[in-house]
Design an enzyme around this catalytic site. Sequence first.
Site, mmCIF file in Angstrom:
data_model
loop_
_atom_site.group_PDB
_atom_site.id
_atom_site.type_symbol
_atom_site.label_atom_id
_atom_site.label_comp_id
_atom_site.label_asym_id
_atom_site.label_seq_id
_atom_site.Cartn_x
_atom_site.Cartn_y
_atom_site.Cartn_z
ATOM 1 N N SER A 125 0.835 -1.201 0.000
ATOM 2 C CA SER A 125 0.000 0.000 0.000
ATOM 3 C C SER A 125 0.868 1.249 0.000
ATOM 4 C CB SER A 125 -0.857 -0.018 1.269
ATOM 5 O OG SER A 125 -1.474 1.223 1.479
ATOM 6 N N TYR A 149 -1.825 -0.823 10.905
ATOM 7 C CA TYR A 149 -2.070 -1.381 9.567
ATOM 8 C C TYR A 149 -0.862 -1.149 8.657
ATOM 9 C CZ TYR A 149 -3.674 -1.661 4.756
ATOM 10 O OH TYR A 149 -3.753 -1.958 3.424
ATOM 11 N N LYS A 153 2.068 -3.788 6.690
ATOM 12 C CA LYS A 153 2.493 -3.798 5.276
ATOM 13 C C LYS A 153 4.018 -3.638 5.186
ATOM 14 C CE LYS A 153 -1.508 -4.437 3.493
ATOM 15 N NZ LYS A 153 -1.830 -5.740 2.876
ATOM 16 N N GLY A 295 -4.309 11.436 11.629
ATOM 17 C CA GLY A 295 -3.441 10.557 10.839
ATOM 18 C C GLY A 295 -3.485 10.835 9.348
HETATM 19 P P1 NAD Z 1 -11.221 -6.668 1.170
HETATM 20 O O1 NAD Z 1 -11.481 -6.650 2.626
HETATM 21 O O2 NAD Z 1 -12.344 -6.352 0.251
HETATM 22 O O3 NAD Z 1 -10.629 -8.088 0.729
HETATM 23 C C1 NAD Z 1 -9.820 -8.856 1.586
HETATM 24 C C2 NAD Z 1 -10.362 -10.288 1.548
HETATM 25 O O4 NAD Z 1 -9.535 -11.093 2.383
HETATM 26 C C3 NAD Z 1 -11.788 -10.404 2.061
HETATM 27 O O5 NAD Z 1 -12.542 -11.146 1.151
HETATM 28 C C4 NAD Z 1 -11.641 -11.135 3.399
HETATM 29 O O6 NAD Z 1 -12.773 -11.933 3.676
HETATM 30 C C5 NAD Z 1 -10.380 -11.934 3.171
HETATM 31 N N1 NAD Z 1 -9.601 -12.265 4.368
HETATM 32 C C6 NAD Z 1 -9.197 -11.411 5.350
HETATM 33 N N2 NAD Z 1 -8.462 -12.076 6.259
HETATM 34 C C7 NAD Z 1 -8.380 -13.368 5.836
HETATM 35 C C8 NAD Z 1 -7.754 -14.525 6.331
HETATM 36 N N3 NAD Z 1 -7.058 -14.510 7.478
HETATM 37 N N4 NAD Z 1 -7.879 -15.683 5.628
HETATM 38 C C9 NAD Z 1 -8.583 -15.710 4.471
HETATM 39 N N5 NAD Z 1 -9.201 -14.650 3.962
HETATM 40 C C10 NAD Z 1 -9.099 -13.491 4.637
HETATM 41 O O7 NAD Z 1 -9.989 -5.696 0.891
HETATM 42 P P2 NAD Z 1 -9.386 -5.174 -0.480
HETATM 43 O O8 NAD Z 1 -9.677 -3.727 -0.565
HETATM 44 O O9 NAD Z 1 -9.788 -6.071 -1.582
HETATM 45 O O10 NAD Z 1 -7.845 -5.314 -0.158
HETATM 46 C C11 NAD Z 1 -7.080 -6.432 -0.577
HETATM 47 C C12 NAD Z 1 -5.648 -6.264 -0.108
HETATM 48 O O11 NAD Z 1 -5.135 -5.050 -0.633
HETATM 49 C C13 NAD Z 1 -5.492 -6.162 1.410
HETATM 50 O O12 NAD Z 1 -4.315 -6.833 1.781
HETATM 51 C C14 NAD Z 1 -5.352 -4.674 1.646
HETATM 52 O O13 NAD Z 1 -4.603 -4.403 2.810
HETATM 53 C C15 NAD Z 1 -4.602 -4.247 0.405
HETATM 54 N N6 NAD Z 1 -4.801 -2.831 0.059
HETATM 55 C C16 NAD Z 1 -6.069 -2.336 -0.069
HETATM 56 C C17 NAD Z 1 -6.254 -0.990 -0.386
HETATM 57 C C18 NAD Z 1 -7.638 -0.409 -0.478
HETATM 58 O O14 NAD Z 1 -7.774 0.811 -0.347
HETATM 59 N N7 NAD Z 1 -8.686 -1.186 -0.711
HETATM 60 C C19 NAD Z 1 -5.145 -0.175 -0.591
HETATM 61 C C20 NAD Z 1 -3.866 -0.718 -0.465
HETATM 62 C C21 NAD Z 1 -3.708 -2.060 -0.139
HETATM 63 C C1 WQD Z 2 -9.488 9.848 1.023
HETATM 64 C C2 WQD Z 2 -9.688 11.323 1.323
HETATM 65 C C3 WQD Z 2 -9.971 11.801 3.654
HETATM 66 C C4 WQD Z 2 -13.804 9.740 4.109
HETATM 67 C C5 WQD Z 2 -6.942 4.752 3.089
HETATM 68 C C6 WQD Z 2 -5.860 4.074 3.893
HETATM 69 C C7 WQD Z 2 -4.768 3.599 2.980
HETATM 70 C C8 WQD Z 2 -5.319 2.762 1.828
HETATM 71 C C9 WQD Z 2 -6.460 3.430 1.142
HETATM 72 C C10 WQD Z 2 -5.149 0.452 2.347
HETATM 73 C C11 WQD Z 2 -8.922 11.820 2.546
HETATM 74 C C12 WQD Z 2 -11.232 12.143 2.878
HETATM 75 C C13 WQD Z 2 -12.633 10.262 3.600
HETATM 76 C C14 WQD Z 2 -14.843 10.626 4.505
HETATM 77 C C15 WQD Z 2 -13.473 12.481 3.817
HETATM 78 N N1 WQD Z 2 -5.826 1.509 2.260
HETATM 79 N N2 WQD Z 2 -12.477 11.605 3.461
HETATM 80 N N3 WQD Z 2 -14.639 11.966 4.336
HETATM 81 O O1 WQD Z 2 -7.135 7.780 3.831
HETATM 82 O O2 WQD Z 2 -6.186 8.096 1.499
HETATM 83 O O3 WQD Z 2 -6.359 5.868 2.426
HETATM 84 O O4 WQD Z 2 -7.444 3.851 2.098
HETATM 85 O O5 WQD Z 2 -3.983 0.271 2.221
HETATM 86 O O6 WQD Z 2 -3.887 2.875 3.760
HETATM 87 O O7 WQD Z 2 -5.343 5.000 4.827
HETATM 88 O O8 WQD Z 2 -8.420 7.015 1.770
HETATM 89 O O9 WQD Z 2 -10.767 7.065 1.075
HETATM 90 O O10 WQD Z 2 -10.233 7.044 3.545
HETATM 91 O O11 WQD Z 2 -9.741 9.102 2.216
HETATM 92 O O12 WQD Z 2 -13.345 13.700 3.707
HETATM 93 O O13 WQD Z 2 -15.906 10.214 4.988
HETATM 94 O O14 WQD Z 2 -11.076 11.535 1.623
HETATM 95 O O15 WQD Z 2 -9.737 12.748 4.669
HETATM 96 O O16 WQD Z 2 -8.507 13.137 2.283
HETATM 97 P P1 WQD Z 2 -6.983 7.303 2.462
HETATM 98 P P2 WQD Z 2 -9.871 7.483 2.185
#
Ligand code: NAD
Ligand code: WQD
Length: 336
Positions: A125, A149, A153, A295
Amino acid sequence: MPTLLVTGGTGFIGSHTSVVLQQAGHDLLILDNLCNSQRTTLPAIAQISGRPPLFIEGDVRDTELLARIFSEHTIDAVLHFAGLKAVGESTQIPLVYYDNNVHGSTALLQAMQQAQVRTFIFSSSATVYGDPQYLPLTEAHPRNATNPYGHTKLMVEDILENLYQSEPGWRIARLRYFNPVGAHPSACIGEAPRGIPNNLMPYIAQVATGERPLLNVFGDDYDTPDGTGIRDYIHVMDLAEGHAAALDYCLRHTQTLLTTNLGTGQGYSVMQMIRAYEQTCGQPIPYEIATRRPGDIAACWADTRHAQATLAWRATRSLQDMCEDAWRWAKASNAA
Ligand code: NAD
Ligand code: WQD
């Protein structure tokens, strides 16, 4: 064709990537404990891509189950999406996050090592960059996690580097996602957060469908042109295609440790996102300015040159595509 193991494959990013991989001809085995996703995603993946993936309901920390999976299937590569992702929650229950995200990854890697499967695509991430010292963020930017979190990562990124250096033959991709949004254009799959959404786009969607009265804009006094936070939103289908490119890259090499951003290189503010969504759904998104979320950073977007050079991949979908696909999915899932 050998099988790809996709952990977390019924989740948001995993399901879209599963569609792209199946359409590219791969056979998939999805492992998911359904803690943040629905079983109904499986027929939806099948509907889009023409065939159902194999599915096992289970946990990536279940070592006996992993051993059985690797002994019963010829697994070529593992894409590891399974994990917990809510930043705020990670500060309240850090042990659960370390256990799921870090122990989950080491359990999986150990099972792979035993089975001599050494191709691994990891969901990292942009959160690993912490507060940006410069923009756009290159992969060389110092890493600094600001919450549990983010630490999970960082830790898994480091574990993967140690593993790569310890043993020849590993092909590892550490993919640093920026802000994935949108949905598959069919509206069969999309993001389905449980409870109150943490992220901006799903929250806006729930305001647009009338599930929530208004959006709180977390701060309008940032050092940005309109004072609201700027992020690099990337369409989840672009992200999914980035995984297919990273997998191809790994499979073409005898060993590699690839670390790359997956973003668009373009930042949009919260106000720009609200306006774009309003254009798409044809109605106002009520909002009020609230205090900053602890944060949060002011702005963040990716330098995309490394991904373009190594993977010949770049995001092609526009902000309008992101809003249109998200809105189509929001209406479909709200009606269901
Ligand atoms: P999500 O929650 O939609 O998908 C994660 C999936 O993993 C879910 O289906 C959940 O049921 C499953 N899961 C969780 N823990 C598990 C376990 N111990 N065993 C088996 N299954 C398990 O999330 P996402 O948005 O699809 O994210 C996928 C990956 O990408 C995650 O590792 C997340 O940290 C990373 N990521 C997400 C974002 C984002 O903003 N969505 C950004 C950066 C990184
Ligand atoms: C985006 C912008 C908020 C909600 C998070 C995790 C990051 C990654 C992606 C996994 C910011 C603003 C949000 C609301 C708002 N996940 N906001 N009102 O914070 O960039 O990233 O998700 O790895 O680790 O931190 O994404 O969509 O939460 O926020 O004003 O109700 O929207 O302040 O500026 P963020 P976000």
